[in-house]
Design a protein around this motif. Structure first.
Motif, PDB file in Angstrom:
ATOM      1  N   ALA A 151       0.832  -1.205   0.000  1.00 14.42           N
ATOM      2  CA  ALA A 151       0.000   0.000   0.000  1.00 14.42           C
ATOM      3  C   ALA A 151       0.865   1.253   0.000  1.00 14.42           C
ATOM      4  O   ALA A 151       0.536   2.256  -0.651  1.00 14.42           O
ATOM      5  N   LEU A 152       1.995   1.199   0.705  1.00 19.20           N
ATOM      6  CA  LEU A 152       2.907   2.345   0.744  1.00 19.20           C
ATOM      7  C   LEU A 152       3.449   2.662  -0.642  1.00 19.20           C
ATOM      8  O   LEU A 152       3.526   3.833  -1.039  1.00 19.20           O
ATOM      9  N   VAL A 153       3.836   1.627  -1.383  1.00 24.39           N
ATOM     10  CA  VAL A 153       4.333   1.847  -2.744  1.00 24.39           C
ATOM     11  C   VAL A 153       3.284   2.568  -3.585  1.00 24.39           C
ATOM     12  O   VAL A 153       3.588   3.539  -4.300  1.00 24.39           O
ATOM     13  N   MET A 154       2.043   2.103  -3.483  1.00 24.37           N
ATOM     14  CA  MET A 154       0.975   2.742  -4.252  1.00 24.37           C
ATOM     15  C   MET A 154       0.736   4.173  -3.782  1.00 24.37           C
ATOM     16  O   MET A 154       0.458   5.078  -4.583  1.00 24.37           O
ATOM     17  N   ASN A 155       0.854   4.395  -2.486  1.00 23.94           N
ATOM     18  CA  ASN A 155       0.590   5.726  -1.937  1.00 23.94           C
ATOM     19  C   ASN A 155       1.669   6.741  -2.287  1.00 23.94           C
ATOM     20  O   ASN A 155       1.420   7.949  -2.209  1.00 23.94           O
ATOM     21  N   THR A 156       2.866   6.272  -2.665  1.00 18.92           N
ATOM     22  CA  THR A 156       3.887   7.233  -3.089  1.00 18.92           C
ATOM     23  C   THR A 156       3.414   8.025  -4.305  1.00 18.92           C
ATOM     24  O   THR A 156       3.881   9.146  -4.528  1.00 18.92           O
ATOM     25  N   ALA A 157       2.485   7.451  -5.069  1.00 16.91           N
ATOM     26  CA  ALA A 157       1.977   8.140  -6.257  1.00 16.91           C
ATOM     27  C   ALA A 157       1.261   9.433  -5.883  1.00 16.91           C
ATOM     28  O   ALA A 157       1.218  10.382  -6.676  1.00 16.91           O
ATOM     29  N   LEU A 158       0.697   9.495  -4.667  1.00 22.96           N
ATOM     30  CA  LEU A 158      -0.008  10.709  -4.254  1.00 22.96           C
ATOM     31  C   LEU A 158       0.950  11.883  -4.067  1.00 22.96           C
ATOM     32  O   LEU A 158       0.522  13.036  -4.081  1.00 22.96           O
ATOM     33  N   ALA A 159       2.228  11.587  -3.893  1.00 23.66           N
ATOM     34  CA  ALA A 159       3.204  12.667  -3.752  1.00 23.66           C
ATOM     35  C   ALA A 159       3.287  13.509  -5.023  1.00 23.66           C
ATOM     36  O   ALA A 159       3.717  14.665  -4.978  1.00 23.66           O
ATOM     37  N   ALA A 160       2.871  12.926  -6.147  1.00 23.23           N
ATOM     38  CA  ALA A 160       2.860  13.686  -7.401  1.00 23.23           C
ATOM     39  C   ALA A 160       1.938  14.889  -7.307  1.00 23.23           C
ATOM     40  O   ALA A 160       2.179  15.928  -7.933  1.00 23.23           O
ATOM     41  N   ALA A 161       0.877  14.774  -6.500  1.00 26.67           N
ATOM     42  CA  ALA A 161      -0.102  15.852  -6.383  1.00 26.67           C
ATOM     43  C   ALA A 161       0.458  17.084  -5.693  1.00 26.67           C
ATOM     44  O   ALA A 161      -0.105  18.179  -5.816  1.00 26.67           O
ATOM     45  N   VAL A 162       1.566  16.905  -4.954  1.00 20.25           N
ATOM     46  CA  VAL A 162       2.150  18.046  -4.239  1.00 20.25           C
ATOM     47  C   VAL A 162       3.517  18.416  -4.822  1.00 20.25           C
ATOM     48  O   VAL A 162       4.296  19.124  -4.183  1.00 20.25           O
ATOM     49  N   GLY A 163       3.820  17.916  -6.016  1.00 21.32           N
ATOM     50  CA  GLY A 163       4.997  18.376  -6.726  1.00 21.32           C
ATOM     51  C   GLY A 163       6.222  17.494  -6.690  1.00 21.32           C
ATOM     52  O   GLY A 163       7.255  17.844  -7.277  1.00 21.32           O
ATOM     53  N   VAL A 164       6.156  16.339  -6.030  1.00 20.34           N
ATOM     54  CA  VAL A 164       7.302  15.437  -6.010  1.00 20.34           C
ATOM     55  C   VAL A 164       7.382  14.711  -7.351  1.00 20.34           C
ATOM     56  O   VAL A 164       6.388  14.151  -7.818  1.00 20.34           O
ATOM     57  N   VAL A 165       8.543  14.723  -7.962  1.00 16.80           N
ATOM     58  CA  VAL A 165       8.704  14.086  -9.270  1.00 16.80           C
ATOM     59  C   VAL A 165       9.066  12.624  -9.056  1.00 16.80           C
ATOM     60  O   VAL A 165      10.232  12.241  -9.040  1.00 16.80           O
ATOM     61  N   GLU A 166       8.049  11.798  -8.872  1.00 18.93           N
ATOM     62  CA  GLU A 166       8.245  10.349  -8.769  1.00 18.93           C
ATOM     63  C   GLU A 166       7.642   9.708 -10.003  1.00 18.93           C
ATOM     64  O   GLU A 166       7.374  10.399 -10.988  1.00 18.93           O
ATOM     65  N   LEU A 167       7.412   8.398  -9.971  1.00 12.87           N
ATOM     66  CA  LEU A 167       7.040   7.680 -11.188  1.00 12.87           C
ATOM     67  C   LEU A 167       5.744   8.187 -11.808  1.00 12.87           C
ATOM     68  O   LEU A 167       5.675   8.444 -13.018  1.00 12.87           O
ATOM     69  N   THR A 168       4.709   8.335 -10.995  1.00  9.32           N
ATOM     70  CA  THR A 168       3.420   8.787 -11.535  1.00  9.32           C
ATOM     71  C   THR A 168       3.529  10.186 -12.121  1.00  9.32           C
ATOM     72  O   THR A 168       2.983  10.478 -13.191  1.00  9.32           O
ATOM     73  N   SER A 169       4.233  11.061 -11.415  1.00  9.66           N
ATOM     74  CA  SER A 169       4.417  12.422 -11.919  1.00  9.66           C
ATOM     75  C   SER A 169       5.153  12.426 -13.256  1.00  9.66           C
ATOM     76  O   SER A 169       4.771  13.128 -14.194  1.00  9.66           O
TER      77      SER A 169
END
Length: 214
Positions: A151-169
């Motif tokens: 679940a944590l791995v999936m939740n890292t995608a929400l960081a894209a909404a606040v500007g973190v450039v991770e995979l989803t972003s």
């Protein structure tokens, strides 16, 4: 998938960010979660109440709301930190509530007789928890903790909404350039699925190695 290969360098860089966030937040959440569990089963009423309030707060407040609050509200209060470390801290504290619930269920599997035996040997409450209860509880909940890590791995995608450039972003940025949403997001989904499968297999292997034979 070819479109992701054309942007392979950017995808790998963003994937590395996702994995770093996962690893640091995952370790942090396990450490915090165990401490919260110890507080919840401690003989001190105030600690039990604080730990209960902690779990209820993080379980019932959406992660996205916590991320937005940490990224945009805390700077107004004078607390300024880089985006990625802030997101990692929020993820760690958020997932720690679920780790704590999993570990607490493991605590309930430890026989009462073992606590009585530890007291007969002269162990105090904290020694019993640290040396007897918590180690056995962790061995009993490897798979549930593994599920929390997925679940944590999936939740890292929400960081894209606040500007973190991770995979989803990053894949969203690629889609804005290439305009091939099906191929791009399907490829990203496969990457997330592969990570989840690795975590699941690893959790299963660890569970078999540390299983308590009763």
């Amino acid at each position: 998938m070819n479109v992701l290969i054309d942007h392979l360098g950017d995808v790998l860089g963003a994937l590395a960010t996702t994995l770093v966030m996962f690893l640091i937040a995952g370790i942090g959440s396990i450490v915090i979660g165990v401490l919260v569990t110890v507080a919840r089963v401690s003989p001190i009423p105030l600690l039990r109440w604080v730990a209960f309030a902690y779990v209820q707060f993080f379980i019932n407040v959406p992660l996205l709301a916590l991320l937005v609050l940490a990224i945009f509200a805390l700077p107004d209060a004078g607390l300024i930190a880089p985006l990625e470390p802030t997101a990692i801290i929020v993820l760690a504290f958020y997932e720690a509530a679920y780790v704590a619930e999993a570990v607490r269920s493991g605590v309930n599997t430890v026989a009462v007789g073992q606590l009585e035996a530890s007291r007969a040997l002269g162990f105090n409450q904290m020694q019993s928890l640290r040396l007897i209860v918590v180690p056995q509880a962790l061995r009993a909940v490897v798979q549930p903790i593994g599920n929390v890590m997925i679940a944590l791995v999936m939740n890292t995608a929400l960081a894209a909404a606040v500007g973190v450039v991770e995979l989803t972003s990053e894949v969203n940025k690629i889609n804005l350039i290439e305009a091939q949403p099906i191929a791009i997001f399907a490829g990203a989904g496969i990457i997330y699925m592969a990570i989840a499968l690795v975590i699941g297999v690893a959790a299963g292997w660890v569970e078999r190695r540390v299983a308590i034979v009763r």
